[in-house]
Every structure is written in structure tokens, then in C-alpha cells.
Scaffold this motif. Structure first.
Motif, PDB file in Angstrom:
ATOM      1  N   ARG A   5       0.833  -1.204   0.000  1.00 13.28           N
ATOM      2  CA  ARG A   5       0.000   0.000   0.000  1.00 13.28           C
ATOM      3  C   ARG A   5       0.863   1.248   0.000  1.00 13.28           C
ATOM      4  O   ARG A   5       1.892   1.317   0.663  1.00 13.28           O
ATOM      5  N   GLU A   6       0.387   2.238  -0.723  1.00 11.27           N
ATOM      6  CA  GLU A   6       1.121   3.494  -0.815  1.00 11.27           C
ATOM      7  C   GLU A   6       0.659   4.449   0.286  1.00 11.27           C
ATOM      8  O   GLU A   6      -0.533   4.640   0.495  1.00 11.27           O
ATOM      9  N   ASP A  24      -3.148   7.226   3.713  1.00 12.50           N
ATOM     10  CA  ASP A  24      -3.243   5.984   2.945  1.00 12.50           C
ATOM     11  C   ASP A  24      -3.900   6.327   1.612  1.00 12.50           C
ATOM     12  O   ASP A  24      -5.037   6.804   1.585  1.00 12.50           O
ATOM     13  N   GLU A  26      -5.015   4.439  -0.827  1.00 19.64           N
ATOM     14  CA  GLU A  26      -6.156   3.594  -1.201  1.00 19.64           C
ATOM     15  C   GLU A  26      -7.463   4.040  -0.553  1.00 19.64           C
ATOM     16  O   GLU A  26      -8.501   4.095  -1.200  1.00 19.64           O
ATOM     17  N   THR A  27      -7.409   4.376   0.731  1.00 23.00           N
ATOM     18  CA  THR A  27      -8.634   4.717   1.460  1.00 23.00           C
ATOM     19  C   THR A  27      -8.834   6.212   1.663  1.00 23.00           C
ATOM     20  O   THR A  27      -9.934   6.646   1.980  1.00 23.00           O
TER      21      THR A  27
END
Length: 64
Positions: A5-6, A24, A26-27
């Protein structure tokens, strides 16, 4: 939180402290940690990343 995850980090000095934001990608979840100015960049990132992991885990358990 998976290893792939980036996470984006932002550092801002606030007097004798550093404000470290970890986001984060992604979220979109963001957390902020405060570290002493004497801490290394790696220590600051680890602090913010640990806080981000806890937040993501908590939200997953709550079903958000």
C-alpha cells in the motif's frame, strides 16, 4: 495494512515539534502525529505509520 500500500507523508515544523501527516492512498484515511524535532525522519514515519495502521484496522472492524 499490506506491504504494497502506498502511504504519503507530510512534515511541517511547529515550534520545537514536527507535525507528521500520513495518508493511505487507497482509502484516503489521514492521521497526524506529533514528534520532537530531534527525532529522525524514519522514527517520525514509523510513529505516523503505526497510528495509521491502527486507524485502518479500527475502521475495518467497525465496518466503515
Amino acid at each position: 495494512m499490506g506491504a504494497g500500500r502506498e502511504v504519503l507523508f507530510e512534515f511541517r515544523q511547529a515550534g520545537p515539534q514536527i507535525r507528521v501527516a500520513a495518508i493511505d492512498v487507497e482509502t484516503g484515511i489521514e492521521v497526524v502525529a506529533i514528534a520532537p524535532i530531534t527525532a529522525t525522519e524514519a522514527q517520525m514515519k514509523n510513529l505516523a505509520l503505526a497510528k495509521l495502521r491502527r486507524r485502518i484496522e479500527r475502521e475495518a472492524l467497525e465496518g466503515r
